[in-house]
Scaffold this motif. Sequence first.
Motif, PDB file in Angstrom:
ATOM      1  N   ASP A   1       0.823  -1.198   0.000  1.00 59.84           N
ATOM      2  CA  ASP A   1       0.000   0.000   0.000  1.00 59.84           C
ATOM      3  C   ASP A   1       0.864   1.257   0.000  1.00 59.84           C
ATOM      4  O   ASP A   1       2.100   1.197   0.057  1.00 59.84           O
ATOM      5  CB  ASP A   1      -0.958  -0.008   1.197  1.00 59.84           C
ATOM      6  CG  ASP A   1      -0.238  -0.345   2.492  1.00 59.84           C
ATOM      7  OD1 ASP A   1       0.873   0.164   2.695  1.00 59.84           O
ATOM      8  OD2 ASP A   1      -0.774  -1.147   3.284  1.00 59.84           O
ATOM      9  N   VAL A   2       0.193   2.388  -0.052  1.00 55.81           N
ATOM     10  CA  VAL A   2       0.901   3.672  -0.157  1.00 55.81           C
ATOM     11  C   VAL A   2       1.795   3.949   1.040  1.00 55.81           C
ATOM     12  O   VAL A   2       2.957   4.354   0.866  1.00 55.81           O
ATOM     13  CB  VAL A   2      -0.111   4.810  -0.386  1.00 55.81           C
ATOM     14  CG1 VAL A   2       0.584   6.177  -0.315  1.00 55.81           C
ATOM     15  CG2 VAL A   2      -0.805   4.649  -1.730  1.00 55.81           C
ATOM     16  N   PRO A   3       1.325   3.768   2.292  1.00 57.01           N
ATOM     17  CA  PRO A   3       2.230   4.027   3.430  1.00 57.01           C
ATOM     18  C   PRO A   3       3.486   3.162   3.408  1.00 57.01           C
ATOM     19  O   PRO A   3       4.575   3.637   3.745  1.00 57.01           O
ATOM     20  CB  PRO A   3       1.359   3.713   4.654  1.00 57.01           C
ATOM     21  CG  PRO A   3      -0.036   3.920   4.189  1.00 57.01           C
ATOM     22  CD  PRO A   3      -0.041   3.465   2.765  1.00 57.01           C
ATOM     23  N   THR A   4       3.351   1.900   3.012  1.00 55.61           N
ATOM     24  CA  THR A   4       4.527   1.025   2.944  1.00 55.61           C
ATOM     25  C   THR A   4       5.508   1.524   1.898  1.00 55.61           C
ATOM     26  O   THR A   4       6.720   1.579   2.128  1.00 55.61           O
ATOM     27  CB  THR A   4       4.103  -0.411   2.616  1.00 55.61           C
ATOM     28  OG1 THR A   4       3.119  -0.838   3.553  1.00 55.61           O
ATOM     29  CG2 THR A   4       5.288  -1.359   2.669  1.00 55.61           C
TER      30      THR A   4
ATOM     31  N   ARG B   1      -8.752   4.589   3.241  1.00 53.41           N
ATOM     32  CA  ARG B   1      -7.674   3.663   3.585  1.00 53.41           C
ATOM     33  C   ARG B   1      -6.608   3.588   2.496  1.00 53.41           C
ATOM     34  O   ARG B   1      -6.019   2.540   2.233  1.00 53.41           O
ATOM     35  CB  ARG B   1      -8.202   2.265   3.903  1.00 53.41           C
ATOM     36  CG  ARG B   1      -9.024   2.184   5.152  1.00 53.41           C
ATOM     37  CD  ARG B   1      -8.249   2.631   6.370  1.00 53.41           C
ATOM     38  NE  ARG B   1      -7.357   1.588   6.893  1.00 53.41           N
ATOM     39  CZ  ARG B   1      -6.310   1.833   7.684  1.00 53.41           C
ATOM     40  NH1 ARG B   1      -6.000   3.076   8.002  1.00 53.41           N
ATOM     41  NH2 ARG B   1      -5.557   0.849   8.133  1.00 53.41           N
ATOM     42  N   ILE B   2      -6.362   4.730   1.868  1.00 49.87           N
ATOM     43  CA  ILE B   2      -5.204   4.864   0.986  1.00 49.87           C
ATOM     44  C   ILE B   2      -4.005   5.287   1.821  1.00 49.87           C
ATOM     45  O   ILE B   2      -2.889   4.811   1.628  1.00 49.87           O
ATOM     46  CB  ILE B   2      -5.474   5.892  -0.128  1.00 49.87           C
ATOM     47  CG1 ILE B   2      -6.675   5.456  -0.967  1.00 49.87           C
ATOM     48  CG2 ILE B   2      -4.248   6.058  -1.011  1.00 49.87           C
ATOM     49  CD1 ILE B   2      -6.502   4.118  -1.642  1.00 49.87           C
ATOM     50  N   LEU B   3      -4.257   6.192   2.762  1.00 53.76           N
ATOM     51  CA  LEU B   3      -3.253   6.620   3.725  1.00 53.76           C
ATOM     52  C   LEU B   3      -3.676   6.193   5.122  1.00 53.76           C
ATOM     53  O   LEU B   3      -4.868   6.077   5.406  1.00 53.76           O
ATOM     54  CB  LEU B   3      -3.083   8.150   3.690  1.00 53.76           C
ATOM     55  CG  LEU B   3      -2.616   8.776   2.377  1.00 53.76           C
ATOM     56  CD1 LEU B   3      -2.611  10.293   2.507  1.00 53.76           C
ATOM     57  CD2 LEU B   3      -1.245   8.267   1.974  1.00 53.76           C
TER      58      LEU B   3
ATOM     59  N   LEU C   1       1.580  -2.118   5.376  1.00 58.92           N
ATOM     60  CA  LEU C   1       1.429  -1.450   6.665  1.00 58.92           C
ATOM     61  C   LEU C   1      -0.029  -1.384   7.111  1.00 58.92           C
ATOM     62  O   LEU C   1      -0.327  -1.455   8.302  1.00 58.92           O
ATOM     63  CB  LEU C   1       2.015  -0.037   6.568  1.00 58.92           C
ATOM     64  CG  LEU C   1       2.063   0.770   7.857  1.00 58.92           C
ATOM     65  CD1 LEU C   1       2.973   0.088   8.868  1.00 58.92           C
ATOM     66  CD2 LEU C   1       2.540   2.183   7.587  1.00 58.92           C
ATOM     67  N   LEU C   2      -0.941  -1.246   6.157  1.00 56.78           N
ATOM     68  CA  LEU C   2      -2.353  -1.119   6.505  1.00 56.78           C
ATOM     69  C   LEU C   2      -3.030  -2.460   6.793  1.00 56.78           C
ATOM     70  O   LEU C   2      -4.161  -2.474   7.264  1.00 56.78           O
ATOM     71  CB  LEU C   2      -3.114  -0.405   5.380  1.00 56.78           C
ATOM     72  CG  LEU C   2      -2.679   1.030   5.070  1.00 56.78           C
ATOM     73  CD1 LEU C   2      -3.535   1.615   3.963  1.00 56.78           C
ATOM     74  CD2 LEU C   2      -2.752   1.894   6.309  1.00 56.78           C
TER      75      LEU C   2
ATOM     76  N   ASN D   1      -9.482  -5.574   6.587  1.00 53.35           N
ATOM     77  CA  ASN D   1      -8.535  -5.760   5.490  1.00 53.35           C
ATOM     78  C   ASN D   1      -8.811  -4.688   4.441  1.00 53.35           C
ATOM     79  O   ASN D   1      -9.952  -4.545   3.992  1.00 53.35           O
ATOM     80  CB  ASN D   1      -8.694  -7.156   4.889  1.00 53.35           C
ATOM     81  CG  ASN D   1      -7.679  -7.433   3.802  1.00 53.35           C
ATOM     82  OD1 ASN D   1      -7.653  -6.761   2.777  1.00 53.35           O
ATOM     83  ND2 ASN D   1      -6.853  -8.444   4.002  1.00 53.35           N
ATOM     84  N   PRO D   2      -7.806  -3.887   4.054  1.00 56.63           N
ATOM     85  CA  PRO D   2      -8.053  -2.801   3.092  1.00 56.63           C
ATOM     86  C   PRO D   2      -8.705  -3.286   1.801  1.00 56.63           C
ATOM     87  O   PRO D   2      -9.580  -2.597   1.255  1.00 56.63           O
ATOM     88  CB  PRO D   2      -6.655  -2.228   2.835  1.00 56.63           C
ATOM     89  CG  PRO D   2      -5.886  -2.530   4.079  1.00 56.63           C
ATOM     90  CD  PRO D   2      -6.403  -3.872   4.538  1.00 56.63           C
ATOM     91  N   HIS D   3      -8.290  -4.444   1.309  1.00 54.67           N
ATOM     92  CA  HIS D   3      -8.892  -4.957   0.070  1.00 54.67           C
ATOM     93  C   HIS D   3     -10.380  -5.233   0.280  1.00 54.67           C
ATOM     94  O   HIS D   3     -11.214  -4.901  -0.578  1.00 54.67           O
ATOM     95  CB  HIS D   3      -8.166  -6.230  -0.358  1.00 54.67           C
ATOM     96  CG  HIS D   3      -8.763  -6.869  -1.574  1.00 54.67           C
ATOM     97  ND1 HIS D   3      -8.653  -6.332  -2.839  1.00 54.67           N
ATOM     98  CD2 HIS D   3      -9.503  -8.010  -1.706  1.00 54.67           C
ATOM     99  CE1 HIS D   3      -9.285  -7.102  -3.702  1.00 54.67           C
ATOM    100  NE2 HIS D   3      -9.809  -8.125  -3.049  1.00 54.67           N
TER     101      HIS D   3
END
Length: 708
Positions: free
Chosen positions: A157-160, A484-486, A415-416, A504-506
């Motif tokens: 994801d973006v934070p990772t 939940r992008i960031l 990370l998310l 789970n973000p997905h």
Amino acid sequence: MHLPDPKDTLYDIWLASRSPNAPNRVQLAPGAQRPLTIAKLSLAGQIIARCGPGFFTLVWGLHPIRTLIMLALNVARGAFPALRGYSQALIINEVQSSISSGSFTWSHLLYLLGTEFSRMVLETAIDSFATLNENLVYGSARFLIEYRQMEQQLRLDVPTLSDPTTRDLLHESDLFVRSFAQAGIGGFGFGLLSPLDFVRVLTLLSELASHVFVLSSLTAATPSSGTSRTTQLYILAFSLITFILPHIVAWLRCPDSFNRYDDGGLPYTPQEARNAERQEKMRNLAHSDPYRPEVLVWGLGPWILQGWSKARRAMLGLDSEHRGTSNFIGQMDLVSSVLAQINFNFADLMMVVQNIPLMLVLQQSSGALGSLALYRNSVQQLVFTIRQLFTTTRMGLQSIFLMGAFCAAMEIEPLLAPKEDDLVQYVSHERGMKIEARNLCYTYPGSKQPSLSNVNFKLEAGERLAIVGHNGSGKSTLAKVLLRILDFDSGELLVNDVSVRHYNPHDFHNHVSTVFQGFSKFNSTLAENVGIGFVDKLKNTKAIEHAVKLAGATRIVESLPRGLKTRLDTAGADPFTFPSLNGSTENDTWASSRSHQGLSGGEWQHIALSRAFMRAHRPEVDLLVFDEPTSSLDAHAQNRIFDTIDDISRRPSGDRTKSVIFITHRLSTVRRADKVAFMENGTIVEFGTHQELMRRNGPYAALYRASV
């Protein structure tokens, strides 16, 4: 970044390999050559112990018999140069002997020539078969490694990906994957050595041993030679020095010349070009940061991986559809390779025969011209083989650290993603999504000023929230946190009374639809630009037409020369031009020969809205987030869009089924919202209905009166 115990991880071993040798030095840049030190060799040994068995077991499992044959043939091929030199030396000696004696024994000479021809055919056949076998083993391994890298890249994801060290790790992991690019074609990809190229060490060692054996036989003192053993060794030493000295001088003049490698390059057929373009398109989608939010929200990972996999397998000749054709081509390549190599060997033999005039000078000498040529060639090849071993060893050390980066990258968890014990399955609610933010704070990596600071609000299921404020107040950042992008740094975000970090973000993204302010523009057909909003319906023309109708884009489609099949021009937004995203080859031609249709900003916004409406009306979607969805539209189009949003968020009975959040700078649309959040300096300074905020006569009321 979620990692195991730092003392036992590949990540820390890889990170330690980038540390400088001297204090007060900066960390080595990603991809930089590690110096050859005891400490680095120790780290390389640890990586081999951890990664080596698993990696080679993986490769062995793909084609065990072929891999065993590859190893055996690489040992056998090492003896070919010595056998070639010995056979050709016998021919030269026979010619010299016949001329010296004046008696020609044609039968023996023809026998030697026939033997040499048979050797060439056999050697070339073995070499060609070995090359084809290697290409299959290497191609399968290359595909597997690339597939796993793509799969992992799409999970992150973006934070990772925002962590600089993680990006360095992924960069070196990508270098490891790219080192397979030229495996099996007789070269090292991108100046790197892939682990599979280590089998060439077997060939080099075998070749080294064969040349040493030939030289030891030629320099052995015999009573008839007329020279002592010491004299022979002096001659050998002198020969080695004369061959090594030019290489040393060349290195002293240009040390960097030993670090250069030719990447080569093979021309593509039109079909291969289409596959290459399709493969790079999917790779670009997987690796490009601007596309990442929509790739995550729309759940495009499996679709991208499938499209890339199909094109990549075709490029590597692993597609079962072309297996029969590939086998036939392989057989033809074997025959043509044998014939080409025979011609090359005949040319090589003729170069050796050119030494025959020297026998006029050596007629009174006891030395044989063939032995002299064999001796000279063996010394030259010995020096060349030693240099190749040195180069392979130096490159091999770097390859080990890149392999460590690849293995460490495969262990990264998004990370998310919640831990298994904390995971909660998302459950849809009939009225939509309930959201509550408590003291949310977020600061972009590398920034000192927080983008969100103590954000608080509560949105009941089925309600509509308008977020307004001046530019740079944090509105789009808040939308990305809600989607939940960031991630947020502190505070709480509850969705349906459950911490969003437990979802789970997905799974969460399956229940939202959105239009980003910086939405992506794909250099593909209009249908595909819309259809990726719900890839399950990507090939469903009726579903796409329905989404286009909801977004009010029907007239745009009708005005285009090929309707939904019109390829759109992104005007620099996407630097590449590629064939169909869905893998179709129907009516495919070279991309450069296609006419692309440009769209205005408002037309592109209609396309982005159509993409969101592919999923927005579906029953499992509980939240709609629109970030400046009508910024480029006129007032009439804006009203139609908001009417559509109102319709799809209700049942026919009028009951609300979806929560809606929209960010807008056009305050005339705010009256459609149940609640308004006015943001300033990263926080919500006013929250309530439009009427309540107007009665307060605060910053919202001032902005509203100034804009209408």
